[in-house]
Design a protein around this motif. Sequence first.
Motif, PDB file in Angstrom:
ATOM      1  N   ALA A 127       0.813  -1.221   0.000  1.00 36.50           N
ATOM      2  CA  ALA A 127       0.000   0.000   0.000  1.00 36.50           C
ATOM      3  C   ALA A 127       0.843   1.265   0.000  1.00 36.50           C
ATOM      4  O   ALA A 127       0.487   2.250  -0.658  1.00 36.50           O
ATOM      5  CB  ALA A 127      -0.951  -0.007   1.192  1.00 36.50           C
TER       6      ALA A 127
ATOM      7  N   HIS B 283       0.484   4.645  -2.524  1.00 38.31           N
ATOM      8  CA  HIS B 283      -0.236   5.704  -1.812  1.00 38.31           C
ATOM      9  C   HIS B 283       0.582   6.989  -1.680  1.00 38.31           C
ATOM     10  O   HIS B 283       0.019   8.070  -1.736  1.00 38.31           O
ATOM     11  CB  HIS B 283      -0.648   5.219  -0.420  1.00 38.31           C
ATOM     12  N   TYR B 284       1.884   6.865  -1.513  1.00 40.66           N
ATOM     13  CA  TYR B 284       2.740   8.028  -1.264  1.00 40.66           C
ATOM     14  C   TYR B 284       3.667   8.322  -2.438  1.00 40.66           C
ATOM     15  O   TYR B 284       4.084   7.406  -3.149  1.00 40.66           O
ATOM     16  CB  TYR B 284       3.627   7.786  -0.035  1.00 40.66           C
TER      17      TYR B 284
ATOM     18  N   ALA C 172      -1.750   4.317   4.682  1.00 45.73           N
ATOM     19  CA  ALA C 172      -1.717   3.753   3.332  1.00 45.73           C
ATOM     20  C   ALA C 172      -2.547   2.480   3.271  1.00 45.73           C
ATOM     21  O   ALA C 172      -3.302   2.257   2.319  1.00 45.73           O
ATOM     22  CB  ALA C 172      -0.272   3.478   2.912  1.00 45.73           C
TER      23      ALA C 172
ATOM     24  N   ALA D 138      -6.213   3.210   3.102  1.00 44.09           N
ATOM     25  CA  ALA D 138      -6.659   3.690   1.788  1.00 44.09           C
ATOM     26  C   ALA D 138      -7.025   2.533   0.859  1.00 44.09           C
ATOM     27  O   ALA D 138      -7.771   2.720  -0.096  1.00 44.09           O
ATOM     28  CB  ALA D 138      -5.561   4.550   1.155  1.00 44.09           C
ATOM     29  N   TYR D 139      -6.518   1.351   1.151  1.00 45.94           N
ATOM     30  CA  TYR D 139      -6.829   0.154   0.354  1.00 45.94           C
ATOM     31  C   TYR D 139      -7.740  -0.812   1.090  1.00 45.94           C
ATOM     32  O   TYR D 139      -7.885  -1.967   0.689  1.00 45.94           O
ATOM     33  CB  TYR D 139      -5.525  -0.539  -0.086  1.00 45.94           C
TER      34      TYR D 139
END
Length: 110
Positions: free
Chosen positions: A12, A16-17, A95, A98-99
């Motif tokens: 993730a 994400h970043y 992160a 977010a998933y």
Amino acid sequence: MSSADICQACGACCAHYRVSFYWGESDAHPGGSVPQRLTIPITPYRSAMRGTERTPVRCVALDGEVGQHVGCTIYPQRSSTCREFTAGTPECDKARGAYGLAPLAELVAA
């Protein structure tokens, strides 16, 4: 389960970043290791891994499906940003969230 195992079932953070780092870390410079062809300049002194400089984010070196099984195709050559990222930190859990993945503390406690 080791953090390496957890990370290889997650990915993730890589999706994400933005992965940015000092441009001298690229292999175009003495002592650098990150393949320059996989980077993009973002400031005069910073580069980012391609795919992490835009939305949706996904590092070009990430192989596999987030939350299932992933790997870094340049793991031995990854940037300091990646080397310093730690599983189980608030940034990691953000992160993961977010998933739709549970925070690592919940996963380890189970």
